[in-house]
Design an enzyme around this catalytic site. Structure first.
Site, PDB file in Angstrom:
ATOM      1  N   ASP A   1      -4.221 -53.500  -8.416  1.00  0.00           N
ATOM      2  CA  ASP A   1      -5.060 -52.871  -9.434  1.00  0.00           C
ATOM      3  C   ASP A   1      -6.498 -53.356  -9.267  1.00  0.00           C
ATOM      4  O   ASP A   1      -6.923 -54.342  -9.867  1.00  0.00           O
ATOM      5  CB  ASP A   1      -4.528 -53.195 -10.830  1.00  0.00           C
ATOM      6  CG  ASP A   1      -5.171 -52.325 -11.910  1.00  0.00           C
ATOM      7  OD1 ASP A   1      -6.257 -51.772 -11.647  1.00  0.00           O
ATOM      8  OD2 ASP A   1      -4.589 -52.197 -12.996  1.00  0.00           O
TER       9      ASP A   1
ATOM     10  N   ASP B   1     -14.386 -48.511   4.656  1.00  0.00           N
ATOM     11  CA  ASP B   1     -13.735 -47.511   3.802  1.00  0.00           C
ATOM     12  C   ASP B   1     -13.347 -46.321   4.672  1.00  0.00           C
ATOM     13  O   ASP B   1     -12.508 -46.453   5.555  1.00  0.00           O
ATOM     14  CB  ASP B   1     -14.691 -47.143   2.660  1.00  0.00           C
ATOM     15  CG  ASP B   1     -13.999 -46.477   1.488  1.00  0.00           C
ATOM     16  OD1 ASP B   1     -13.045 -45.704   1.707  1.00  0.00           O
ATOM     17  OD2 ASP B   1     -14.426 -46.694   0.337  1.00  0.00           O
TER      18      ASP B   1
ATOM     19  N   GLU C   1     -15.508 -38.349  -1.617  1.00  0.00           N
ATOM     20  CA  GLU C   1     -14.736 -39.201  -0.700  1.00  0.00           C
ATOM     21  C   GLU C   1     -13.966 -38.323   0.286  1.00  0.00           C
ATOM     22  O   GLU C   1     -13.866 -37.105   0.123  1.00  0.00           O
ATOM     23  CB  GLU C   1     -13.751 -40.068  -1.492  1.00  0.00           C
ATOM     24  CG  GLU C   1     -14.164 -41.544  -1.606  1.00  0.00           C
ATOM     25  CD  GLU C   1     -13.739 -42.354  -0.394  1.00  0.00           C
ATOM     26  OE1 GLU C   1     -13.479 -41.743   0.667  1.00  0.00           O
ATOM     27  OE2 GLU C   1     -13.635 -43.585  -0.504  1.00  0.00           O
TER      28      GLU C   1
ATOM     29  N   ASN D   1      -4.144 -43.370  -1.372  1.00  0.00           N
ATOM     30  CA  ASN D   1      -5.549 -43.317  -0.972  1.00  0.00           C
ATOM     31  C   ASN D   1      -5.722 -42.351   0.194  1.00  0.00           C
ATOM     32  O   ASN D   1      -5.159 -41.267   0.204  1.00  0.00           O
ATOM     33  CB  ASN D   1      -6.029 -44.740  -0.647  1.00  0.00           C
ATOM     34  CG  ASN D   1      -7.530 -44.885  -0.665  1.00  0.00           C
ATOM     35  OD1 ASN D   1      -8.247 -43.963  -1.042  1.00  0.00           O
ATOM     36  ND2 ASN D   1      -8.020 -46.041  -0.281  1.00  0.00           N
TER      37      ASN D   1
ATOM     38  N   ASN E   1      -6.860 -47.861   4.452  1.00  0.00           N
ATOM     39  CA  ASN E   1      -7.787 -46.870   3.917  1.00  0.00           C
ATOM     40  C   ASN E   1      -8.002 -45.753   4.939  1.00  0.00           C
ATOM     41  O   ASN E   1      -7.055 -45.162   5.415  1.00  0.00           O
ATOM     42  CB  ASN E   1      -9.090 -47.580   3.509  1.00  0.00           C
ATOM     43  CG  ASN E   1      -9.853 -46.866   2.427  1.00  0.00           C
ATOM     44  OD1 ASN E   1      -9.805 -45.650   2.305  1.00  0.00           O
ATOM     45  ND2 ASN E   1     -10.577 -47.622   1.625  1.00  0.00           N
TER      46      ASN E   1
END
Length: 283
Positions: A117, A196, A16, A99, A149
């Site tokens: 969560d 994302d 990622e 993140n 994100n």
């Protein structure tokens, strides 16, 4: 246009948050707790551990690396000798896992968080984008975001665009000289996608990974999808432009997002495709 994809490295757990820095590809293997550094051809140059699992990365003006600890909700600073020191504790503003992030030219870090969560099946909830000053002090840059994100900053440092994964959109803000955000607006609505990781090119287009649709989208400044790179056998979670001329689009791919499953499969990989325009802005 058909873009040909090839794999340059594999055997990872869950890659990622890729970054192109000083001629190398850096990325977080989140569920393996490691940051890896590859050369342009995919040969591993370095790896180091980050407590709590690494996520977003960026560099301070003095060259030190900032890296998010996802599970611990902390931001670490990696010194020149490789030692990690605490830069900011985000637990007071991030209700759940920290993140991705982007760091501006002054060393201000804008850090998103999931906000709920995800693995326990909780419903999505609005949360905040944290701003961490170069001295480590924390403020809220924006609120009411649905899983902020991947984020980019324009080359002139005046615009920040962030993917709201749970709202199927990219949201833009004006950036002031002091780092504050204003004039919130829609950059693109991408219904049917969960954006994302993202990156920006020199023509003002944003590349956005859409893992559950198994593709990476190129979105124009007008908010239209103009290119698609399809990954038929796995999920692309993030992307970054780099390489010698900035036109290699590196894509972080894994067969699933569940931590236990990804550790068992170890099917994470880095693919690359030649893009129409070079990378621009930050990260």
């Amino acid at each position: 246009m058909t873009l040909s994809v090839r794999t340059i490295a594999g055997g990872f757990v869950y890659p990622e948050c890729p970054r192109w820095h000083d001629g190398q590809l850096w990325f977080a293997d989140q569920h393996d707790g490691l940051v890896h550094v590859l050369d342009a051809a995919g040969i591993r140059c370095d790896s180091f551990a980050v407590p709590g699992g690494p996520s977003g990365m960026g560099w301070l003006p003095d060259g030190d690396l900032l890296v998010v600890s996802m599970n611990d909700r902390k931001l670490f600073r990696r010194l020149g000798d490789g030692k990690l020191v605490l830069h900011a504790d985000l637990a007071g503003v991030h209700p759940f896992h920290s993140n991705d992030m982007v760091v501006d030219g002054e060393g201000r870090a804008y850090v998103g968080n999931i906000g709920f969560d995800f693995y326990a099946g909780q419903p999505p909830a609005p949360t905040v984008l944290a701003a961490v000053a170069p001295d480590g002090s924390i403020s809220v840059a924006a609120d009411d975001l649905m899983c902020p994100n991947g984020a980019v900053i324009s080359p002139d440092g005046r615009t920040l665009v962030i993917a709201e994964s749970m709202a199927a959109r990219l949201t833009a803000f004006d950036m002031s000289a002091d780092g504050s955000l204003s004039n919130r607006r829609l950059f693109a609505a991408i219904d049917g996608h969960v954006p994302d990781g993202i990156c920006l090119d020199s023509e003002g287009h944003i590349w956005a990974a859409s893992p559950y649709e198994k593709m990476v989208l190129r979105i124009s400044p007008a908010g239209e999808i103009v290119e698609r790179v399809v990954i038929p056998d796995a999920n692309p979670y993030a992307c970054m432009l780099g390489g010698a001329d900035g036109r290699d689009l590196y894509i972080c791919i894994a067969p699933h997002h569940d931590p236990e499953m990804t550790v068992k499969l170890r099917g994470g990989r880095i693919d690359v495709v030649r893009a129409p325009a070079s990378g621009a802005g930050r990260p």
